[in-house]
Motif scaffolding. Structure first.
Motif, PDB file in Angstrom:
ATOM      1  N   LEU A   1      -2.367  -4.188   9.348  1.00 11.54           N
ATOM      2  CA  LEU A   1      -1.219  -4.680   8.588  1.00 11.54           C
ATOM      3  C   LEU A   1       0.032  -4.739   9.471  1.00 11.54           C
ATOM      4  O   LEU A   1       0.773  -5.729   9.469  1.00 11.54           O
ATOM      5  CB  LEU A   1      -0.957  -3.781   7.383  1.00 11.54           C
TER       6      LEU A   1
ATOM      7  N   LEU B   1       1.776   4.574   6.130  1.00  8.59           N
ATOM      8  CA  LEU B   1       0.358   4.220   6.166  1.00  8.59           C
ATOM      9  C   LEU B   1      -0.331   4.721   7.433  1.00  8.59           C
ATOM     10  O   LEU B   1      -1.503   5.083   7.391  1.00  8.59           O
ATOM     11  CB  LEU B   1       0.189   2.692   6.092  1.00  8.59           C
ATOM     12  N   ALA B   2       0.393   4.719   8.554  1.00  8.11           N
ATOM     13  CA  ALA B   2      -0.270   4.960   9.833  1.00  8.11           C
ATOM     14  C   ALA B   2       0.266   6.154  10.607  1.00  8.11           C
ATOM     15  O   ALA B   2      -0.206   6.424  11.710  1.00  8.11           O
ATOM     16  CB  ALA B   2      -0.161   3.704  10.700  1.00  8.11           C
TER      17      ALA B   2
ATOM     18  N   GLY C   1       0.784  -1.227   0.000  1.00  7.76           N
ATOM     19  CA  GLY C   1       0.000   0.000   0.000  1.00  7.76           C
ATOM     20  C   GLY C   1       0.811   1.270   0.000  1.00  7.76           C
ATOM     21  O   GLY C   1       0.251   2.366   0.017  1.00  7.76           O
ATOM     22  N   THR C   2       2.137   1.154   0.002  1.00  7.28           N
ATOM     23  CA  THR C   2       2.984   2.347  -0.076  1.00  7.28           C
ATOM     24  C   THR C   2       3.662   2.378  -1.447  1.00  7.28           C
ATOM     25  O   THR C   2       3.730   1.372  -2.142  1.00  7.28           O
ATOM     26  CB  THR C   2       4.054   2.348   1.024  1.00  7.28           C
TER      27      THR C   2
ATOM     28  N   ALA D   1     -11.124   2.111   7.280  1.00  9.43           N
ATOM     29  CA  ALA D   1      -9.897   2.203   6.489  1.00  9.43           C
ATOM     30  C   ALA D   1      -8.674   2.335   7.385  1.00  9.43           C
ATOM     31  O   ALA D   1      -7.619   1.745   7.122  1.00  9.43           O
ATOM     32  CB  ALA D   1      -9.988   3.397   5.530  1.00  9.43           C
ATOM     33  N   LEU D   2      -8.815   3.097   8.459  1.00 12.37           N
ATOM     34  CA  LEU D   2      -7.717   3.255   9.408  1.00 12.37           C
ATOM     35  C   LEU D   2      -7.394   1.922  10.077  1.00 12.37           C
ATOM     36  O   LEU D   2      -6.222   1.539  10.207  1.00 12.37           O
ATOM     37  CB  LEU D   2      -8.099   4.301  10.464  1.00 12.37           C
TER      38      LEU D   2
ATOM     39  N   PHE E   1       5.639   1.208   7.260  1.00  7.90           N
ATOM     40  CA  PHE E   1       4.356   1.288   7.956  1.00  7.90           C
ATOM     41  C   PHE E   1       4.042   2.723   8.357  1.00  7.90           C
ATOM     42  O   PHE E   1       2.877   3.122   8.408  1.00  7.90           O
ATOM     43  CB  PHE E   1       4.393   0.373   9.184  1.00  7.90           C
TER      44      PHE E   1
ATOM     45  N   LEU F   1      -5.860  10.516   4.749  1.00 10.69           N
ATOM     46  CA  LEU F   1      -6.942   9.543   4.698  1.00 10.69           C
ATOM     47  C   LEU F   1      -8.250  10.158   5.192  1.00 10.69           C
ATOM     48  O   LEU F   1      -9.315   9.933   4.601  1.00 10.69           O
ATOM     49  CB  LEU F   1      -6.582   8.325   5.552  1.00 10.69           C
TER      50      LEU F   1
ATOM     51  N   ARG G   1      -5.349  -0.381   7.914  1.00 14.70           N
ATOM     52  CA  ARG G   1      -3.930  -0.023   7.862  1.00 14.70           C
ATOM     53  C   ARG G   1      -3.205  -0.474   9.131  1.00 14.70           C
ATOM     54  O   ARG G   1      -2.108  -1.058   9.071  1.00 14.70           O
ATOM     55  CB  ARG G   1      -3.779   1.488   7.691  1.00 14.70           C
TER      56      ARG G   1
END
Length: 412
Positions: free
Chosen positions: A333, A272-273, A255-256, A326-327, A269, A281, A330
């Motif tokens: 993962l 994403l977070a 996803g990155t 969605a959060l 990570f 997001l 992420r």
């Protein structure tokens, strides 16, 4: 009170070792259950009356315990005396270092906070100016607590702490004044100055007073300005060979658009977070902070804007569900990767984002994680709150001081 406990000292222990073990056991009981009479100490420890009398006299002479009252109106005399730990025997200092602020807490030997001060650090302040501001905050907190000097200090900071040297590693993403402050503290006092990664301290706080009180093995997933993790296995905090255990921001994930590198976690990570990614997001889902959130953010606010957005999504109910889903996907993962390697059985969501998401976010992460991993994992929202790092620093200082004054804990 706890049920009676067997005497700590075994038959093969030397007299000196037996005294140290019994003294520490009595002090632990006075800390957890006190104040106590000598008779109550006898019942709880299983030691003989003469042995208890000797240790009480020894601990009084050392200035560690004192008579603090009597056990009841109907009883008088030596057998009714209540003994308690002399909490002012040592003053402990915990520091929480952020990019734009420092918070200082001064506690007594029982870990009770007696004074607290927060000072802002200007974005344009030089390292010397930032250090000077932080030292003033320490002095003011000590004065407010009525302490002349600290017995032990513990500092929580972002970044790698080298287990071999106890020093903050040089990295591009931490404030230069953090390492300078630790050096200044060590130069100005003879007291021990403990340095620990902030996420590790938050894990200590969650295990003692928060969501992981019933867990000896768990992972704290830190979600705030950046991302990180603390690993506790079988009751022990695991730091890794270079202090980097839990640097989950560098974890390669789908996803990155790129891969992380030795010089930065962009593409890992974190992409994403981390706070910036979560703000983007939220914008995609039309989430905006609550009006009162914006008004409440004062000059000392050092939490990411994403925290307000997550809080708004939780408050929005169905309207915020898409963003939270969605959060959670992420976060899951990163959690799945940690669980595949460590199988901790419990993941605590900490940091500003984890705290803002609370149970609604934790439940979503648990559901998503169950789809990604066959390992049964309990996902919990952190409960210590925004002072987790500061509380962890106080607890670390308290443990160190007690180990020195009381003697090492059994098995420690």
């Amino acid at each position: 009170m706890h049920p009676p406990r067997a005497a700590a000292a075994g038959r093969t222990a030397s007299p000196t070792t037996a005294r140290l073990i019994n003294d520490r056991l009595a002090l632990q009981l006075l800390q957890s259950d006190g104040p106590l009479t000598a008779g109550q100490l006898k019942t709880l420890t299983g030691l003989s009356r003469p042995t208890v009398a000797d240790l009480v006299e020894r601990l009084q002479a050392a200035g560690l315990i004192a008579v603090v009252g009597e056990s009841g109106a109907q009883r008088r005399g030596p057998n009714a005396r209540l003994y308690g730990i002399v909490a002012d025997r040592a003053h402990l200092v915990g520091l929480d270092l952020r990019t734009h602020s420092v918070t200082v807490a001064v506690a007594d030997l029982l870990g009770r906070v007696r004074a607290e001060r927060t000072a802002p650090i200007g974005a344009d302040d030089t390292p010397d100016a930032a250090v000077a501001t932080a030292l003033v905050a320490v002095d003011k907190a000590l004065a407010a607590a009525g302490a002349e000097a600290p017995h032990t200090l513990a500092v929580g900071a972002p970044g790698l702490v080298d287990p071999a040297t106890g020093r903050l590693g040089a990295t591009d993403w931490i404030s230069s004044w953090h390492a300078a402050l630790v050096g200044a503290l060590r130069e100005r006092t003879a007291a021990p100055v403990l340095l620990e990664n902030e996420v590790n301290l938050a894990a200590i706080a969650e295990r003692r007073d928060g969501a992981a009180r019933d867990r000896d093995t768990f992972v704290l997933l830190w979600l705030g300005h950046g991302t990180g993790a603390a690993v506790v296995l079988d009751g022990a905090l695991r730091r890794g060979a270079s202090g980097g255990a839990g640097e989950i921001g560098f974890l390669p994930v789908p996803g990155t658009r790129a891969l992380p590198s030795a010089s930065g976690c962009d593409g890992g990570f974190h992409s994403l977070a981390g706070s910036a990614a979560l703000c983007a997001l939220a914008a995609e889902h039309g989430i905006r902070p609550l009006a009162e959130e914006a008004a409440d953010r004062g000059p000392l606010a050092d939490s990411p804007p994403a925290e307000a957005l997550v809080r708004a999504a939780v408050a929005d109910g169905d309207a915020g569900a898409g963003f939270l889903d969605a959060l959670a996907a992420r976060i899951a993962l990163g959690a799945a990767a940690v669980c595949a390697v460590l199988d901790p059985g419990c993941v605590v969501l900490g940091g500003e984002i984890g705290r803002a998401g609370g149970d609604p976010l934790a439940d979503r992460v648990a559901d998503r994680l169950a789809r990604l991993s066959p390992l049964r994992t309990d996902v919990r929202a952190g409960t210590v709150g925004g002072r987790a790092v500061l509380l962890g620093a106080v607890l670390a200082a308290c443990d160190a001081a007690q180990n020195e004054l009381f003697g090492p804990a059994a098995g420690g």
